[in-house]
Design an enzyme around this catalytic site. Sequence first.
Site, PDB file in Angstrom:
ATOM      1  N   ASP A 108       0.808  -1.525   0.409  1.00  0.00           N
ATOM      2  CA  ASP A 108      -0.036   0.094  -0.012  1.00  0.00           C
ATOM      3  C   ASP A 108       0.603   1.114  -0.181  1.00  0.00           C
ATOM      4  O   ASP A 108       0.494   2.204   0.008  1.00  0.00           O
ATOM      5  CB  ASP A 108      -0.870  -0.079   1.524  1.00  0.00           C
ATOM      6  CG  ASP A 108      -0.044  -0.119   2.161  1.00  0.00           C
ATOM      7  OD1 ASP A 108       0.824  -0.588   2.370  1.00  0.00           O
ATOM      8  OD2 ASP A 108      -0.868  -0.136   3.692  1.00  0.00           O
ATOM      9  N   LYS A 159       4.441   1.619  15.903  1.00  0.00           N
ATOM     10  CA  LYS A 159       3.332   1.953  16.357  1.00  0.00           C
ATOM     11  C   LYS A 159       3.174   2.353  18.489  1.00  0.00           C
ATOM     12  O   LYS A 159       2.715   1.747  19.003  1.00  0.00           O
ATOM     13  CB  LYS A 159       2.017   1.259  16.115  1.00  0.00           C
ATOM     14  CG  LYS A 159       2.423   0.991  14.625  1.00  0.00           C
ATOM     15  CD  LYS A 159       0.299   0.522  14.295  1.00  0.00           C
ATOM     16  CE  LYS A 159       0.380   0.341  13.057  1.00  0.00           C
ATOM     17  NZ  LYS A 159       0.776  -0.505  12.322  1.00  0.00           N
TER      18      LYS A 159
HETATM   19  N1  GDD Z   1       0.313 -11.623   2.740  1.00  0.00           N
HETATM   20  C1  GDD Z   1       0.147 -10.415   3.901  1.00  0.00           C
HETATM   21  N2  GDD Z   1      -0.490 -11.085   4.396  1.00  0.00           N
HETATM   22  N3  GDD Z   1      -0.131  -9.629   3.496  1.00  0.00           N
HETATM   23  C2  GDD Z   1       0.166  -8.262   5.125  1.00  0.00           C
HETATM   24  C3  GDD Z   1      -0.539  -9.404   6.232  1.00  0.00           C
HETATM   25  C4  GDD Z   1      -0.933 -10.697   5.897  1.00  0.00           C
HETATM   26  O1  GDD Z   1      -0.960 -11.015   7.050  1.00  0.00           O
HETATM   27  N4  GDD Z   1      -0.954  -8.348   6.893  1.00  0.00           N
HETATM   28  C5  GDD Z   1      -0.295  -7.151   6.329  1.00  0.00           C
HETATM   29  N5  GDD Z   1       0.355  -7.255   5.003  1.00  0.00           N
HETATM   30  C6  GDD Z   1       0.732  -6.213   4.750  1.00  0.00           C
HETATM   31  C7  GDD Z   1      -0.606  -5.685   4.536  1.00  0.00           C
HETATM   32  O2  GDD Z   1      -1.431  -5.218   3.151  1.00  0.00           O
HETATM   33  C8  GDD Z   1       0.039  -4.282   3.438  1.00  0.00           C
HETATM   34  O3  GDD Z   1       0.232  -4.175   2.869  1.00  0.00           O
HETATM   35  C9  GDD Z   1       1.794  -4.518   4.507  1.00  0.00           C
HETATM   36  O4  GDD Z   1       1.511  -6.001   4.920  1.00  0.00           O
HETATM   37  C10 GDD Z   1       1.759  -3.569   5.833  1.00  0.00           C
HETATM   38  O5  GDD Z   1       0.270  -3.954   6.511  1.00  0.00           O
HETATM   39  P1  GDD Z   1      -0.433  -2.383   6.952  1.00  0.00           P
HETATM   40  O6  GDD Z   1      -2.225  -3.158   7.551  1.00  0.00           O
HETATM   41  O7  GDD Z   1      -0.711  -1.582   5.156  1.00  0.00           O
HETATM   42  O8  GDD Z   1       0.633  -1.986   8.114  1.00  0.00           O
HETATM   43  P2  GDD Z   1       0.833  -0.459   8.310  1.00  0.00           P
HETATM   44  O9  GDD Z   1       0.302   0.710   7.218  1.00  0.00           O
HETATM   45  O10 GDD Z   1       0.143   0.086   9.507  1.00  0.00           O
HETATM   46  O11 GDD Z   1       1.799  -0.652   8.846  1.00  0.00           O
HETATM   47  C11 GDD Z   1       3.284  -1.102   8.458  1.00  0.00           C
HETATM   48  O12 GDD Z   1       3.605  -0.529   7.524  1.00  0.00           O
HETATM   49  C12 GDD Z   1       3.930   1.598   7.526  1.00  0.00           C
HETATM   50  C13 GDD Z   1       4.057   2.108   6.395  1.00  0.00           C
HETATM   51  O13 GDD Z   1       3.264   2.443   5.871  1.00  0.00           O
HETATM   52  C14 GDD Z   1       4.390  -1.215   9.343  1.00  0.00           C
HETATM   53  O14 GDD Z   1       4.657  -2.470   8.694  1.00  0.00           O
HETATM   54  C15 GDD Z   1       4.664   0.035   9.891  1.00  0.00           C
HETATM   55  O15 GDD Z   1       6.473  -0.249  10.671  1.00  0.00           O
HETATM   56  C16 GDD Z   1       5.792   0.974   9.073  1.00  0.00           C
HETATM   57  O16 GDD Z   1       5.684   1.946   9.335  1.00  0.00           O
HETATM   58 MG    MG Z   2      -0.244   0.203   5.616  1.00  0.00          MG
END
Ligand code: GDD
Ligand code: MG
Length: 340
Positions: A108, A159
């Site tokens: 994303d 977080k």
């Molecule tokens: N295949 C798969 N399986 N992908 C996953 C899974 C899973 O179980 N869980 C999450 N993802 C994918 C999501 O679709 C997304 O593309 C990515 O991993 C990160 O998940 P988010 O749910 O968007 O996390 P976030 O935005 O709260 O936090 C993450 O991204 C931040 C940057 O935008 C973390 O990596 C943070 O440390 C980081 O700062």
């Molecule tokens: Mg995200």
Amino acid sequence: MLSAAVILVGGQGTRLRPLTYQLPKPMIPVLNRPFLEHTLAYLKNYEVGSTILALSYLPEAIQSHLGDGANLGMPLNYAVEAKALGTAGAVKNAESYLESTFAVLNGDIFTDLDLGDMLTFHRRKRAKATIALTWVDNPCAFGVVETEGDGRVRRFTEKPSPDRVTTNWINAGIYILEPEVLRHVPEASHYMFERGLFPRLLELDEPVYGYPFSGYWLDMGTPEKYLRLNCDLLSVKVASHLIPGLSQDGIYCEADATIHPSASIASPVVIGGGCRIDQGVQIKGPVVIGAGCHIGEGASLERAVLWTGVSVKAGSCLKQCLVNRSEIGGKEQIIDFSHP
Ligand code: GDD
Ligand code: MG
């Protein structure tokens, strides 16, 4: 050269509900094209051996759209999870494709980060894991990454509460990894980079480095950010690899759209195929109108994204909004996050 890139496509995109009830977050249209196509177009600029989509949520929607990647000119492989394995578990599930140094991208993220330069940095540091870092005003919704002067990561805190924030540099969701780090990821279990593997590698004193960069970066996982990404691309605040040559003065209109001569359209605007724009409509870009939309007489649109098939009633005024009717059959739904 990177042996592979794994794109993480899972999670339910809860902050984008209800948009993500039927569409996984990376299939959400950005400038009328699935977000994931933008990510793949970005990756195509680099020498990457193979591209693997690590899927957990609504995998069929992605596989049926992208297939083997032939239409995009890049072969795609899939690693599908029976149940969500978490970010690191999803990469472990793709391990058979990962022979040497590879990249991982959160599915994303939109960025213009130079992956080639990041790889050079990773090699120079002889890192086992390199995490791209971007600076944000409010780091609490992200992984906060503290580094030493030479870039070595000292602490990774996912977080944190505001009182635990020690720096504004955060994990940008792009990693370069050596396959051996996957030794520490359990098979077929839910395991995260952010709360599991990175802290574990630091405990083991493995060389984990942060690669700070100052280019464009956005996690499109909230409605506000999703709207901003569409507007930034249209206003050319960041270049689109998928749709090159966009200009701030552009009005990009599919040939079969019907626009009444009295309608006023101020760039930048994208108008999808089969749209009908009636008398006296006023459109002030950046605006994206999906295919088959009907904008009724005298309606006005400003800084808006409309998905496919939206019917805007005559005289309506839509500003700072995202409109989608894909899941409510018949009636349009407005996700209103207007700012004053
Ligand atoms: N295949 C798969 N399986 N992908 C996953 C899974 C899973 O179980 N869980 C999450 N993802 C994918 C999501 O679709 C997304 O593309 C990515 O991993 C990160 O998940 P988010 O749910 O968007 O996390 P976030 O935005 O709260 O936090 C993450 O991204 C931040 C940057 O935008 C973390 O990596 C943070 O440390 C980081 O700062
Ligand atoms: Mg995200």
